[in-house]
Write a protein that holds these residues in place. Sequence first.
Motif, PDB file in Angstrom:
ATOM      1  N   UNK A 182      27.982  40.968  34.002  1.00 24.36           N
ATOM      2  CA  UNK A 182      28.936  41.874  34.636  1.00 24.36           C
ATOM      3  C   UNK A 182      30.311  41.888  34.017  1.00 24.36           C
ATOM      4  N   UNK A 183      30.461  41.311  32.825  1.00 22.12           N
ATOM      5  CA  UNK A 183      31.778  41.342  32.177  1.00 22.12           C
ATOM      6  C   UNK A 183      32.258  42.775  31.983  1.00 22.12           C
ATOM      7  N   UNK A 184      31.318  43.691  31.799  1.00 22.80           N
ATOM      8  CA  UNK A 184      31.692  45.095  31.616  1.00 22.80           C
ATOM      9  C   UNK A 184      32.417  45.641  32.844  1.00 22.80           C
ATOM     10  N   UNK A 185      31.860  45.391  34.022  1.00 22.75           N
ATOM     11  CA  UNK A 185      32.513  45.840  35.247  1.00 22.75           C
ATOM     12  C   UNK A 185      33.823  45.124  35.492  1.00 22.75           C
ATOM     13  N   UNK A 186      33.887  43.855  35.130  1.00 21.62           N
ATOM     14  CA  UNK A 186      35.116  43.092  35.293  1.00 21.62           C
ATOM     15  C   UNK A 186      36.214  43.595  34.355  1.00 21.62           C
ATOM     16  N   UNK A 187      35.830  44.028  33.164  1.00 23.45           N
ATOM     17  CA  UNK A 187      36.788  44.664  32.249  1.00 23.45           C
ATOM     18  C   UNK A 187      37.365  45.929  32.890  1.00 23.45           C
ATOM     19  N   UNK A 188      36.494  46.747  33.449  1.00 26.54           N
ATOM     20  CA  UNK A 188      36.923  48.003  34.069  1.00 26.54           C
ATOM     21  C   UNK A 188      37.865  47.735  35.247  1.00 26.54           C
ATOM     22  N   UNK A 189      37.547  46.727  36.059  1.00 28.22           N
ATOM     23  CA  UNK A 189      38.420  46.422  37.189  1.00 28.22           C
ATOM     24  C   UNK A 189      39.758  45.861  36.715  1.00 28.22           C
ATOM     25  N   UNK A 190      39.743  45.096  35.629  1.00 28.74           N
ATOM     26  CA  UNK A 190      40.991  44.634  35.045  1.00 28.74           C
ATOM     27  C   UNK A 190      41.845  45.794  34.563  1.00 28.74           C
ATOM     28  N   UNK A 191      41.216  46.782  33.952  1.00 25.65           N
ATOM     29  CA  UNK A 191      41.922  47.983  33.526  1.00 25.65           C
ATOM     30  C   UNK A 191      42.539  48.704  34.722  1.00 25.65           C
ATOM     31  N   UNK A 192      41.757  48.808  35.790  1.00 25.09           N
ATOM     32  CA  UNK A 192      42.222  49.538  36.974  1.00 25.09           C
ATOM     33  C   UNK A 192      43.410  48.832  37.624  1.00 25.09           C
ATOM     34  N   UNK A 206      34.429  33.443  39.224  1.00 24.50           N
ATOM     35  CA  UNK A 206      35.813  33.913  39.343  1.00 24.50           C
ATOM     36  C   UNK A 206      36.568  33.705  38.029  1.00 24.50           C
ATOM     37  N   UNK A 207      36.473  32.520  37.456  1.00 24.21           N
ATOM     38  CA  UNK A 207      37.159  32.245  36.193  1.00 24.21           C
ATOM     39  C   UNK A 207      36.576  33.105  35.071  1.00 24.21           C
ATOM     40  N   UNK A 208      35.256  33.246  35.053  1.00 26.13           N
ATOM     41  CA  UNK A 208      34.609  34.107  34.069  1.00 26.13           C
ATOM     42  C   UNK A 208      35.129  35.539  34.177  1.00 26.13           C
ATOM     43  N   UNK A 209      35.264  36.021  35.415  1.00 25.68           N
ATOM     44  CA  UNK A 209      35.774  37.373  35.630  1.00 25.68           C
ATOM     45  C   UNK A 209      37.220  37.533  35.205  1.00 25.68           C
ATOM     46  N   UNK A 210      38.019  36.472  35.327  1.00 25.94           N
ATOM     47  CA  UNK A 210      39.422  36.541  34.881  1.00 25.94           C
ATOM     48  C   UNK A 210      39.492  36.805  33.383  1.00 25.94           C
ATOM     49  N   UNK A 211      38.682  36.090  32.607  1.00 26.65           N
ATOM     50  CA  UNK A 211      38.674  36.307  31.159  1.00 26.65           C
ATOM     51  C   UNK A 211      38.336  37.764  30.836  1.00 26.65           C
ATOM     52  N   UNK A 212      37.289  38.294  31.472  1.00 29.46           N
ATOM     53  CA  UNK A 212      36.894  39.683  31.214  1.00 29.46           C
ATOM     54  C   UNK A 212      37.954  40.656  31.713  1.00 29.46           C
ATOM     55  N   UNK A 213      38.533  40.371  32.887  1.00 30.00           N
ATOM     56  CA  UNK A 213      39.581  41.241  33.410  1.00 30.00           C
ATOM     57  C   UNK A 213      40.762  41.341  32.463  1.00 30.00           C
ATOM     58  N   UNK A 214      41.112  40.232  31.805  1.00 23.91           N
ATOM     59  CA  UNK A 214      42.214  40.247  30.840  1.00 23.91           C
ATOM     60  C   UNK A 214      41.917  41.185  29.673  1.00 23.91           C
ATOM     61  N   UNK A 215      40.663  41.252  29.271  1.00 24.98           N
ATOM     62  CA  UNK A 215      40.301  42.176  28.184  1.00 24.98           C
ATOM     63  C   UNK A 215      40.641  43.616  28.571  1.00 24.98           C
ATOM     64  N   UNK A 216      40.329  43.991  29.808  1.00 22.77           N
ATOM     65  CA  UNK A 216      40.663  45.336  30.278  1.00 22.77           C
ATOM     66  C   UNK A 216      42.149  45.536  30.442  1.00 22.77           C
ATOM     67  N   UNK A 217      42.847  44.514  30.902  1.00 19.76           N
ATOM     68  CA  UNK A 217      44.304  44.592  31.082  1.00 19.76           C
ATOM     69  C   UNK A 217      44.994  44.949  29.777  1.00 19.76           C
ATOM     70  N   UNK A 218      44.640  44.258  28.703  1.00 20.68           N
ATOM     71  CA  UNK A 218      45.351  44.450  27.436  1.00 20.68           C
ATOM     72  C   UNK A 218      44.981  45.763  26.757  1.00 20.68           C
ATOM     73  N   UNK A 219      43.802  46.298  27.072  1.00 22.79           N
ATOM     74  CA  UNK A 219      43.470  47.622  26.554  1.00 22.79           C
ATOM     75  C   UNK A 219      44.382  48.682  27.164  1.00 22.79           C
ATOM     76  N   UNK A 220      44.751  48.499  28.422  1.00 21.59           N
ATOM     77  CA  UNK A 220      45.644  49.457  29.081  1.00 21.59           C
ATOM     78  C   UNK A 220      47.095  49.206  28.683  1.00 21.59           C
TER      79      UNK A 220
END
Length: 359
Positions: free
Chosen positions: A85-95, A249-263
Amino acid sequence: MNKVVRVFTSDSAINPIVAIILGLLFGALVMLAGGYNPIEAYSSLFARIFGSSYDIGEAIRAITPLILTGLSVAFAFRTGLFNIGAEGQVVMGMTGATIIGVKVTGLPWIIHAPLAVIVGALLGGLWGAIAGYLKAKRGVNEVITTIMLNWIALFLSNYIVNTFLLEPKQQRSYMIQDSASLSIDWLSNMLNHARVHWGTLIALLAAVAFYIILMKTKQGFELRAVGHNVDAAKYAGMNVNRNMVKAMFISGIFAGLAGVFEILGVFHYQVVAAASPGYGFDGVAVSLLGANNPVGIVLGAALFGGLTYGSAGMSFGADVPPEIIRIVISSVIFFVATQGIVKWILIPFYGKRKKERAS
């Protein structure tokens, strides 16, 4: 000095290098079978990556999210979970980053940008924790839940952008405030306006944090113990369910950061997307390339991201179609993943080394 030499001549270092070479050679054979010149194709690939300061900057930009999603997948795997689910976590980080970047105004950069990073990372982490909770409390397989959460994240983010953030007559959100941007303007100017940003540095620091959390803390020991043997962890008095949720949760933080920096560092807006960006799925390959080791993941992301970015050079410079380019990239991953084949090929070499040591 001898210790350093032994590290770089050890089996663990030689096998991945040989695997990469075998993958590139197999890709060359595929190109020859298709009537394309592999020497010209690989020359175009490296020219695309290193041909100009702009290309170097853009290659680094392409590598950055892969480091973070690779760390995300690897962290879950090292704790006995499979995070698809890293893909969804990236998207939520972007959002999360987009909401803070667009809606919050009047803050200085030193507060606004970190706030956007924290909110996006936490949103990605919470999205991962949902799968962890369902696994811990209900016994639902995390592979299934994370795959389903990928689609939910995509449609939920589209709804949020469409309803609250959409710029009129556009299929994207408003631009984020300048005070939330993580672009490095002076470095971008030096690299001919390549989209470099602070996220690259934070991704490298995240690899260090990955190692410290997992290998140097009591919490990391518990997470690894749960991943290694659930029953033994329970017998030792560890809270298995809580550790599962923490791991995701920690795994999702790493993926969320990927989406954050893309935005915040690359696009500065979020689109209403028909499909997710793909970084989370590529992160599975990067984690595999790096053997779930933070140093290996950084190197694997550099290889995967470099090949992906340089593939445009193969297409334009040598007229190699995208399908064959993907075969080349996939063959590298295949040989890295099948270490048994590589070791079998290297058996004569290992035997020679043993004889030399004996003599």
